[in-house]
Design an enzyme around this catalytic site. Sequence first.
Site, PDB file in Angstrom:
ATOM      1  N   LYS A 228     -41.640  -3.811   4.689  1.00 36.33           N
ATOM      2  CA  LYS A 228     -40.925  -5.672   4.110  1.00 36.33           C
ATOM      3  C   LYS A 228     -40.758  -6.093   5.325  1.00 36.33           C
ATOM      4  O   LYS A 228     -40.387  -6.300   5.978  1.00 36.33           O
ATOM      5  CB  LYS A 228     -39.413  -5.025   3.058  1.00 36.33           C
ATOM      6  N   GLU A 304     -32.317   0.259  14.462  1.00 38.99           N
ATOM      7  CA  GLU A 304     -32.388  -0.448  15.723  1.00 38.99           C
ATOM      8  C   GLU A 304     -31.509  -1.667  15.344  1.00 38.99           C
ATOM      9  O   GLU A 304     -32.240  -2.334  15.178  1.00 38.99           O
ATOM     10  CB  GLU A 304     -33.555  -0.963  15.818  1.00 38.99           C
TER      11      GLU A 304
END
Length: 537
Positions: A228, A304
Amino acid sequence: MAVRRISSLLSRSLSLPSAALLISRGRNSSLGRNTQRFSTAAVIEEPITPPVQINCTQLLINGQFVDSASGKTFPTLDPRTGEVIAHVAEGDAEDINRAVSAARKAFDEGPWPRMTAYDRARILLRFADLVEKHSDELAALETWNNGKPYEQAAKSELPLFIRLFHYYAGWADKIHGLTVPADGPYHVQTLHEPIGVAGQIIPWNFPLVMFAWKVGPALACGNTIVLKTAEQTPLTALYVAKLFHEAGLPPGVLNIVSGFGPTAGAALASHMDVDKLAFTGSTDTGKIVLELAARSNLKPVTLELGGKSPFIVCEDADVDKAAELAHFALFFNQGQCCCAGSRTFVHERVYDEFLEKAKARAMRRVVGDPFKKGVEQGPQIDSEQFEKVLSYIKYGIESNAKLECGGGRLGSKGFYIQPTVFSNVQDDMLIAKDEIFGPVQSILKFKDLDEVIKRANATRYGLAAGVFTKNINTANTMSRALRAGTVWINCFDVFDAAIPFGGYKMSGIGREKGIYSLHNYLQVKAVITPLKNPAWL
């Protein structure tokens, strides 16, 4: 429901009150005079026409560019003007289902995990060659959709993108298990197997680089992918996906869905047939992604996330060099960098000298159309981020940090913000605690190493840190004491393909890049076979 709490699965922005323009008053009455020194000529000129055509605006599913199931599209904007660049297919849960089905079939029945690792490597290398051939168009598209300087995209980020795929191509045929001795007559081996269908969600600040960080290791290990894009920056991922299929990638191995967090992002994170999830974005959104993964099929997740990285200037520093490096550490990429050195700690003996040099450097920073040669800083990504940064500047002023320069917008069009420097910043101020994600430098004073180590670590984040010193003992002490995934000594933002990147604490889970990133996309299987009358054990 967690989905309702998602403002965007790809936005690093937190919801804050807006501040269109700041008003100078009281002890900061010099603001109006300071802002006049910033040249607005570069941002009020007619925007340069990007030298690239937009051809890929549909979803990529099973090797074909297709419209979204709903037929909906959404506009992607030029941050220089706020005007529409193109309308892109708006994927939702149904499109995620289609993409996951294609990826599942490609993994269970297709050739990708079954071809030799050498053949997978050859496809990755052909892809890298095609990207290099089209690097000028890709750099222009990245700049147009993101607002970062063209020279940065062309000279730094595209070469790194290509290098990353060369690096992971090199790993493809070097992934193997071990033979393990056992306490008895058994042959024991471990197999390192691809994990299956990987769901990946990338952010808007480095669209191409983040694509490479995610896609490279997943494909090298033999997985298939549903990725995505950030809703703000979908264009380059769609472009390079086309090049991947020109390189010979089988259909269904890489699927790209553009769309929004509460629909496409949440559907991917909670999908029962996705075997692994990787996300880069804000810490608050990362918590939601982790929850959705846990509530569905308990898929493993790498994250992250955000940062509030200290940049520590020691008393023995070359102040000229330290000021320049600290400026780069914060203002690079319009300040829209998760590991930005956004807390500049300066020893009290060099504080005043450093402050004057930091202020002067910020005043010299060239802000303008990112396609113009020599421009160092383009616009922020969109109006939401623009307003968020201005809100934090307002909070800084109200909390009695001293505004040394900047503090407002540049021009009347687009999302340009003046390079801003605050002094007299205290640890409890919002500008010293929150991830601003913009061109705002906060300078803090410290007395000794023990103090600055304690203060640097007093944050929920732990992504990165920078230390500027001539003393190797100081460097060694700091590098071990700082609770961060990366510590740069006398440098900053060094992103080699082989260097792992990730955070401590609430800056994430797992590591990107290097050999460590391969572990994210592999399962380890132990195989035990009895031995009859073995000659040796």
